[in-house]
Design a protein around this motif. Structure first.
Motif, PDB file in Angstrom:
ATOM      1  N   LEU A  49     -26.205  -7.152  16.779  1.00  0.00           N
ATOM      2  CA  LEU A  49     -26.271  -5.723  16.509  1.00  0.00           C
ATOM      3  C   LEU A  49     -27.684  -5.360  16.036  1.00  0.00           C
ATOM      4  O   LEU A  49     -28.285  -6.117  15.273  1.00  0.00           O
ATOM      5  N   ALA A 108     -21.710 -11.089  18.347  1.00  0.00           N
ATOM      6  CA  ALA A 108     -22.342  -9.838  18.751  1.00  0.00           C
ATOM      7  C   ALA A 108     -23.665  -9.720  18.013  1.00  0.00           C
ATOM      8  O   ALA A 108     -23.731  -9.960  16.811  1.00  0.00           O
ATOM      9  N   THR A 124     -23.454  -9.850  23.618  1.00  0.00           N
ATOM     10  CA  THR A 124     -22.245 -10.482  23.110  1.00  0.00           C
ATOM     11  C   THR A 124     -22.087 -11.828  23.795  1.00  0.00           C
ATOM     12  O   THR A 124     -22.589 -12.020  24.906  1.00  0.00           O
ATOM     13  N   ALA A 167     -23.575  -3.451  20.615  1.00  0.00           N
ATOM     14  CA  ALA A 167     -24.372  -4.683  20.563  1.00  0.00           C
ATOM     15  C   ALA A 167     -25.435  -4.725  21.651  1.00  0.00           C
ATOM     16  O   ALA A 167     -25.265  -4.161  22.732  1.00  0.00           O
TER      17      ALA A 167
END
Length: 129
Positions: A127, A125, A111, A108
Motif C-alpha cells: 500500500l 498487499a 498484491t 494496493a
C-alpha cells in the motif's frame, strides 16, 4: 526499515478485524516520518479487508505482518486456507459481498499470494506510503 509482527486473535472472529486495525494503527503511529492521514487510512482499510477476507474465506487469521518500506507499507495476512482469493462481481443487492479483494487490489500497488506446503498462505498487499 520498520517491521512488526502481530498475532491476531482467532478465537474472537467478530473482534479480530478491530484488533488488527488497532495493531496497525499503533504500528503506523510509531513510524518516522509519520504517514499522511490519507495514506494511514488506506493502510487501515487494507488491513481490515484482508483480515475480514481471511476470517470469511480463509479459515481465520494466523498472523498479521506489517513492514514499512521507503515507498510503501506491506501488509501480509496469513490464513489457513490453500485457496487463493478471487475476484467476484460485487453483490449490490443480496449482501453477499464481493467488494473486499477488489478493493484491496485497487488500493494496493501490488498484491501477491503464496501457498505454503505446510498449509495456508500469506496474502500480501503493498500500500502506498
Amino acid at each position: 526499515m520498520d517491521t512488526m509482527s502481530v498475532d491476531v486473535a482467532t478465537d474472537r472472529p467478530a473482534g479480530s478485524a478491530a484488533v488488527a486495525r488497532d495493531s496497525a494503527r499503533f504500528f503506523l503511529e510509531g513510524l518516522v516520518p509519520t504517514l499522511a492521514s490519507e495514506a494511514a487510512d488506506t493502510v487501515l482499510l487494507g488491513v481490515s479487508e484482508l483480515v475480514t477476507n481471511a476470517l470469511r474465506h480463509g479459515g481465520g487469521t494466523r498472523t498479521l505482518d506489517l513492514t514499512a518500506n521507503p515507498g510503501s507499507i506491506e501488509v501480509a495476512v496469513h490464513d489457513y486456507s490453500p485457496h487463493v482469493p478471487r475476484m467476484r462481481t460485487p453483490d449490490l443487492n443480496g449482501g453477499t459481498g464481493g467488494f473486499g479483494w477488489l478493493m484491496v487490489n485497487r488500493l494496493a500497488t501490488a498484491t501477491a499470494v503464496t501457498r505454503r506446503a505446510t498449509g495456508g498462505k500469506p496474502v500480501r498487499a503493498l500500500l502506498p506510503r
